[in-house]
Design a protein around this motif. Structure first.
Motif, PDB file in Angstrom:
ATOM      1  N   HIS A  37       0.882  -1.095   0.251  1.00  9.73           N
ATOM      2  CA  HIS A  37      -0.174   0.058  -0.042  1.00  9.73           C
ATOM      3  C   HIS A  37       0.425   1.159   0.162  1.00  9.73           C
ATOM      4  O   HIS A  37       0.401   2.448  -0.195  1.00  9.73           O
ATOM      5  CB  HIS A  37      -0.699   0.100   1.343  1.00  9.73           C
ATOM      6  CG  HIS A  37      -1.899  -1.540   1.281  1.00  9.73           C
ATOM      7  ND1 HIS A  37      -2.299  -1.524   0.362  1.00  9.73           N
ATOM      8  CD2 HIS A  37      -2.288  -2.076   2.815  1.00  9.73           C
ATOM      9  CE1 HIS A  37      -2.968  -2.356   1.012  1.00  9.73           C
ATOM     10  NE2 HIS A  37      -2.298  -3.107   2.513  1.00  9.73           N
ATOM     11  N   GLY A  38       1.587   1.235   0.229  1.00  9.95           N
ATOM     12  CA  GLY A  38       2.589   2.442   0.264  1.00  9.95           C
ATOM     13  C   GLY A  38       3.284   3.177  -0.829  1.00  9.95           C
ATOM     14  O   GLY A  38       2.959   2.277  -2.012  1.00  9.95           O
ATOM     15  N   ALA A  39       3.054   4.286  -0.747  1.00  6.55           N
ATOM     16  CA  ALA A  39       2.872   5.522  -2.101  1.00  6.55           C
ATOM     17  C   ALA A  39       4.510   5.955  -2.902  1.00  6.55           C
ATOM     18  O   ALA A  39       4.806   6.894  -1.944  1.00  6.55           O
ATOM     19  CB  ALA A  39       2.484   6.657  -2.209  1.00  6.55           C
TER      20      ALA A  39
ATOM     21  N   ALA B 185       8.206   8.313   0.444  1.00  7.71           N
ATOM     22  CA  ALA B 185       6.970   7.368   0.598  1.00  7.71           C
ATOM     23  C   ALA B 185       5.308   7.773   1.758  1.00  7.71           C
ATOM     24  O   ALA B 185       5.983   7.425   3.127  1.00  7.71           O
ATOM     25  CB  ALA B 185       6.924   6.106   0.358  1.00  7.71           C
TER      26      ALA B 185
ATOM     27  N   TRP C 215       1.883   2.640   4.382  1.00  4.83           N
ATOM     28  CA  TRP C 215      -0.157   1.138   5.108  1.00  4.83           C
ATOM     29  C   TRP C 215      -0.470   2.010   6.278  1.00  4.83           C
ATOM     30  O   TRP C 215      -1.771   1.320   5.624  1.00  4.83           O
ATOM     31  CB  TRP C 215       0.898   0.246   5.082  1.00  4.83           C
ATOM     32  CG  TRP C 215       1.563  -0.173   5.570  1.00  4.83           C
ATOM     33  CD1 TRP C 215       2.734  -0.482   5.631  1.00  4.83           C
ATOM     34  CD2 TRP C 215       1.369  -1.215   7.469  1.00  4.83           C
ATOM     35  NE1 TRP C 215       2.970  -1.028   6.989  1.00  4.83           N
ATOM     36  CE2 TRP C 215       2.660  -1.058   7.813  1.00  4.83           C
ATOM     37  CE3 TRP C 215       0.063  -0.486   7.625  1.00  4.83           C
ATOM     38  CZ2 TRP C 215       2.208  -0.946   9.508  1.00  4.83           C
ATOM     39  CZ3 TRP C 215      -0.028  -1.444   9.302  1.00  4.83           C
ATOM     40  CH2 TRP C 215       1.054  -1.756  10.004  1.00  4.83           C
TER      41      TRP C 215
ATOM     42  N   THR D 269      -3.128   2.281  -1.479  1.00  2.11           N
ATOM     43  CA  THR D 269      -2.468   3.464  -1.761  1.00  2.11           C
ATOM     44  C   THR D 269      -3.302   4.967  -3.157  1.00  2.11           C
ATOM     45  O   THR D 269      -3.073   6.287  -2.847  1.00  2.11           O
ATOM     46  CB  THR D 269      -1.637   2.573  -3.196  1.00  2.11           C
ATOM     47  OG1 THR D 269      -1.167   1.778  -2.651  1.00  2.11           O
ATOM     48  CG2 THR D 269      -0.948   3.897  -3.750  1.00  2.11           C
TER      49      THR D 269
ATOM     50  N   LYS E  12      -4.177   8.028  -0.647  1.00  2.23           N
ATOM     51  CA  LYS E  12      -2.984   8.617  -0.787  1.00  2.23           C
ATOM     52  C   LYS E  12      -3.074   9.816  -1.776  1.00  2.23           C
ATOM     53  O   LYS E  12      -2.534  10.939  -1.353  1.00  2.23           O
ATOM     54  CB  LYS E  12      -1.844   7.793  -0.154  1.00  2.23           C
ATOM     55  CG  LYS E  12      -2.185   6.501   0.973  1.00  2.23           C
ATOM     56  CD  LYS E  12      -0.738   6.139   1.058  1.00  2.23           C
ATOM     57  CE  LYS E  12      -0.939   5.480   1.894  1.00  2.23           C
ATOM     58  NZ  LYS E  12      -1.558   3.852   2.080  1.00  2.23           N
TER      59      LYS E  12
ATOM     60  N   VAL F  28       3.805   5.575  -9.996  1.00  2.00           N
ATOM     61  CA  VAL F  28       3.312   5.400  -8.487  1.00  2.00           C
ATOM     62  C   VAL F  28       4.372   4.346  -8.665  1.00  2.00           C
ATOM     63  O   VAL F  28       3.775   3.349  -9.540  1.00  2.00           O
ATOM     64  CB  VAL F  28       2.382   5.740  -8.182  1.00  2.00           C
ATOM     65  CG1 VAL F  28       2.372   5.635  -6.697  1.00  2.00           C
ATOM     66  CG2 VAL F  28       1.651   7.023  -8.494  1.00  2.00           C
TER      67      VAL F  28
ATOM     68  N   LEU G  29       4.882   0.932  -5.490  1.00  2.00           N
ATOM     69  CA  LEU G  29       4.680  -0.093  -4.526  1.00  2.00           C
ATOM     70  C   LEU G  29       6.938   0.057  -3.735  1.00  2.00           C
ATOM     71  O   LEU G  29       7.324   0.239  -3.942  1.00  2.00           O
ATOM     72  CB  LEU G  29       4.286  -1.439  -3.764  1.00  2.00           C
ATOM     73  CG  LEU G  29       2.692  -1.073  -4.452  1.00  2.00           C
ATOM     74  CD1 LEU G  29       2.097  -2.409  -4.654  1.00  2.00           C
ATOM     75  CD2 LEU G  29       2.172  -0.205  -3.586  1.00  2.00           C
TER      76      LEU G  29
ATOM     77  N   SER H 163       5.163  -4.249 -11.026  1.00  2.00           N
ATOM     78  CA  SER H 163       4.861  -4.586  -9.788  1.00  2.00           C
ATOM     79  C   SER H 163       4.355  -6.278 -10.710  1.00  2.00           C
ATOM     80  O   SER H 163       3.871  -6.705 -11.314  1.00  2.00           O
ATOM     81  CB  SER H 163       3.586  -3.776  -9.498  1.00  2.00           C
ATOM     82  OG  SER H 163       3.240  -3.785  -7.888  1.00  2.00           O
TER      83      SER H 163
ATOM     84  N   THR I 206      -3.531  -1.592  -4.413  1.00  4.63           N
ATOM     85  CA  THR I 206      -3.642   0.035  -4.492  1.00  4.63           C
ATOM     86  C   THR I 206      -5.076   0.585  -4.604  1.00  4.63           C
ATOM     87  O   THR I 206      -5.215   1.861  -4.560  1.00  4.63           O
ATOM     88  CB  THR I 206      -3.198  -0.208  -5.731  1.00  4.63           C
ATOM     89  OG1 THR I 206      -4.105  -0.882  -6.339  1.00  4.63           O
ATOM     90  CG2 THR I 206      -1.314  -0.322  -5.776  1.00  4.63           C
TER      91      THR I 206
END
Length: 482
Positions: free
Chosen positions: A80-82, A95, A98, A130, A133, A151, A153, A168, A176
């Motif tokens: 989930h990190g951006a 970044a 999550w 994601t 965000k 974008v 992860l 990915s 996401t």
């Protein structure tokens, strides 16, 4: 030989797997989290790459010949990190992680604007994901948003460093809110909710497929062969499932790491967002999974250990394990919502608390309360999975919390399922990543995804279940939806 790299929240782990599926060695490098504002959690992507290099250097130092013979690398990572990149692959902002909760308002807007969102994405819109965000960035950092070219992860930013490719895998992309999970492809409709398009997204591959090859300069720096295959890999939960051999319907695991996750494999896409569960793609073709998530698990025990001035979480767990049954009954009840909660409440604003403190409350009882509260949260998550149609009678326990036999037994009793632990369970994500690396160069799944040997079996204890039952009822009554 195969290497698995797991980009966690608190540590990067690297694992070396032999051709006979024997773990030859593992190494880690720590990470820190920045919390610049309430509800904000961030990391510098450069730290992931530096920690990855450190962990690999440690593996190389201990196993130089085996390390140099590596055929493929697999990646796992926090979901989930951006990571926001400009047209030159420069990071535009730290970044957003999550467990960041800043985008609750954006989630509500997305659900109103596209009621079909959960049917496409397999989940309700939640701040951890994601897409919300990016909607927050568009609103609060419009100049940055206009510069975004890609974008990624977290693990996929490390892949970019390794291969130069924007790629990915489907399991990580499922988290996401931009993926049509049933079709296993990006959704133009979901992307439009955040003002983005397919050109902003990485190329998608199955987790067991090759995603690229090591750049020559990077291979020389790391002491690996140029052109070494890098597999698609997986989000940390799907990678842990592969590490535990959970690739068939009805198999599952419980991850007791920074967050707490219950994961059950399903033969098809089975969304049930009303119970705040997630239906995502698995890391291997033709399989999906259902998942419940709580945002603070072993991290809650680390938090209370720090407050108590204990050497580490293990010391607090040992004190809790020494308590008598009477002392446990008198312990406070803890709500483990230190970072908000997903399953079953989907409440970004709820916070943790102790209930029933008195003059007899000591460090051991506080530690017990935290372990019990996390166990109760996972019990509620399992009930949500049952409501979504999943059935499971045995769960493999992975993550840092798997080191505590006391906690494993508590979980067996609280969840009323058989809990099993495995050697190396604390590096489950890295093991799964290495196995996906093996699959990417042609290793048969039937061989690469065998369940690891069981160390210990924990069965529900009737006496402990009787002790926990009224305390769980109180735990459930204490949550109040705003």
């Amino acid at each position: 030989m195969y290497i698995g790299i797991d980009i966690g929240t608190s540590e990067v782990k690297a694992l070396l797997l032999g051709p006979d599926q024997q773990v030859l060695g593992a190494a880690g490098a720590p990470l820190s989290v920045s919390r610049p504002h309430p509800g904000h959690t961030e990391q510098d992507p450069a730290d992931w790459w530096a920690a990855t290099q450190d962990a690999l250097a440690s593996l190389r130092a201990v196993h130089p010949e085996e390390y140099a013979a590596t055929e493929a690398i697999g990646l796992s990572g926090q979901m989930h990190g951006a990571v926001l990149l400009d047209a030159h692959d420069r990071v535009l902002l730290p970044a957003i992680l999550w467990n960041d909760t800043r985008s609750a308002e954006e989630c509500a807007e997305m659900m109103r604007e596209l009621p079909a969102l959960s049917g496409l994405a397999g989940s309700l819109a939640m701040p951890g994901f994601t897409a919300p965000k990016l909607r927050w960035v568009a609103r609060h950092e419009p100049a940055v948003f206009r510069q975004i070219a890609k974008v990624l992860l977290p693990k996929d930013h490390v892949r970019l460093m390794l291969t130069g490719e924007h790629v990915s895998d489907l399991s990580d992309a499922s988290g996401t809110l931009w993926l049509d999970v049933q079709r296993r492809d990006w959704s133009d409709e979901l992307l439009a909710l955040t003002g983005l398009a397919r050109r902003h997204m990485p190329r998608l591959v199955e987790g067991s497929a090759a995603s690229g090859r090591l750049r020559t300069d990077v291979a020389q720096s790391l002491g690996l062969r140029p052109g070494t295959v890098v597999a698609g890999g997986a989000g940390d939960n799907a990678a842990s499932a592969v590490g535990m051999g959970a690739v068939q319907s009805g198999q599952g695991f419980l991850s007791l790491g920074t967050s707490g996750v219950l994961f059950v494999v399903t033969p098809q896409y089975q969304p049930n967002a009303a119970s705040a569960t997630h239906a995502f793609c698995h890391a291997v073709p033709g399989r999906w999974h259902q998942m419940s998530v709580m945002l603070a698990a072993a991290s809650a025990l680390q938090w209370v250990a720090h407050l108590l001035g204990a050497a580490d979480a293990g010391e607090v767990a040992a004190r809790a394990a020494a308590l008598s049954a009477r002392a446990r009954e008198a312990a406070p009840v803890f709500l483990p919502y230190l970072s908000g909660e997903r399953t079953p409440h989907n409440d970004a604003r709820v916070r943790g608390s102790f209930h029933g403190l008195d003059m007899d409350t000591d460090a051991a009882r506080l530690g017990y309360a935290v372990m019990e509260g996390v166990s109760f949260g996972l019990r509620d998550g399992l009930a949500a999975l049952h409501a979504a149609g999943s059935e499971v009678s045995r769960l493999s326990l992975v993550g840092g919390g798997a080191r505590s036999a006391f906690w494993a037994q508590m979980l067996a009793s609280a969840l009323n399922v058989e809990i099993v632990t495995h050697g190396g369970s604390a590096v489950g994500g890295a093991l799964g990543a290495a196995r996906l690396g093996a699959l990417s160069v042609g290793t048969p799944m039937e061989w690469a995804c065998l369940p690891p040997p069981i160390d210990t079996v924990y069965l529900p204890d009737p006496a402990e279940r009787a002790l926990l039952a009224p305390r769980h009822a109180l735990f459930r009554s204490l949550y109040r939806r705003p």
